[in-house]
Design an enzyme around this catalytic site. Structure first.
Site: not given
Ligand SMILES: C[S@@+](CC[C@H](N)C(=O)[O-])C[C@H]1O[C@@H](n2cnc3c(N)ncnc32)[C@H](O)[C@@H]1O
Length: 150
Positions: A52, A77, A126, A130
């Site tokens: 995941e 993450d 995320d 932008k």
């Molecule tokens: C919007 S949150 C969603 C979390 C989880 N999937 C949920 O649905 O509750 C996005 C997560 O992706 C992680 N993330 C975003 N870009 C990342 C990257 N390039 N490498 C590692 N983690 C990343 C962020 O730290 C964050 O915890």
């Protein structure tokens, strides 16, 4: 979350047997000994491996692990203080088919070998709305090229 709380979680992560936090150097220099060995070294079985990406607090990874006992799950993450929640729950509830990897998804092809991964989940990433940030979207073509090797 206060910085003290974050530091406490970072410290606990270091002691959790289900958390892996290779440095960038370890990954890039090909010294990461779990690459190609996750099933045997971490899960001690030959079950399918499911990732995941951007797992946040790890709720999905933990819930999927509880539901599918015959698969291995790795929540990934960069935010260790977030997936601390999932790692702690897994330890408290004795869920042994889930682990957590702290790394940037950009480095993921250094952490897993070709054909090592069976499934990839990306839940609520995320959106990076932008224009300048679209290259950081986990579903951007450059990211997909990395995942396809698995
Ligand atoms: C919007 S949150 C969603 C979390 C989880 N999937 C949920 O649905 O509750 C996005 C997560 O992706 C992680 N993330 C975003 N870009 C990342 C990257 N390039 N490498 C590692 N983690 C990343 C962020 O730290 C964050 O915890």
């Amino acid at each position: 979350m206060g910085s003290k709380n974050k530091l406490r979680r970072f410290k606990e992560n270091e002691a959790f047997a289900n958390v892996f936090q290779p440095t960038r150097d370890e990954l890039v220099s090909s010294n990461f000994n779990l690459k190609g060995n996750w099933r045997t070294a971490v899960f001690k079985n030959d079950n399918p491996l499911v990732l995941e990406l951007g797992c946040g607090k790890g709720e999905y990874s933990v819930a999927l692990a509880q539901k599918y006992l015959n698969k291995n799950f790795i929540g990934i993450d960069i935010k260790g203080a977030r997936f601390w929640r999932g790692a702690k729950t897994a330890i408290e509830e004795n869920i042994n088919n889930v682990a957590f990897l702290r790394t940037q998804i950009e480095l993921i092809d250094h952490a897993f070998a070709e054909n090592e991964v069976d499934e990839i989940w990306i839940t609520f990433p995320d959106p990076q709305i932008k224009y300048k940030r679209t290259k950081h979207r986990m579903t951007n073509a450059e990211f997909l090229k990395r995942y396809i090797k698995f």
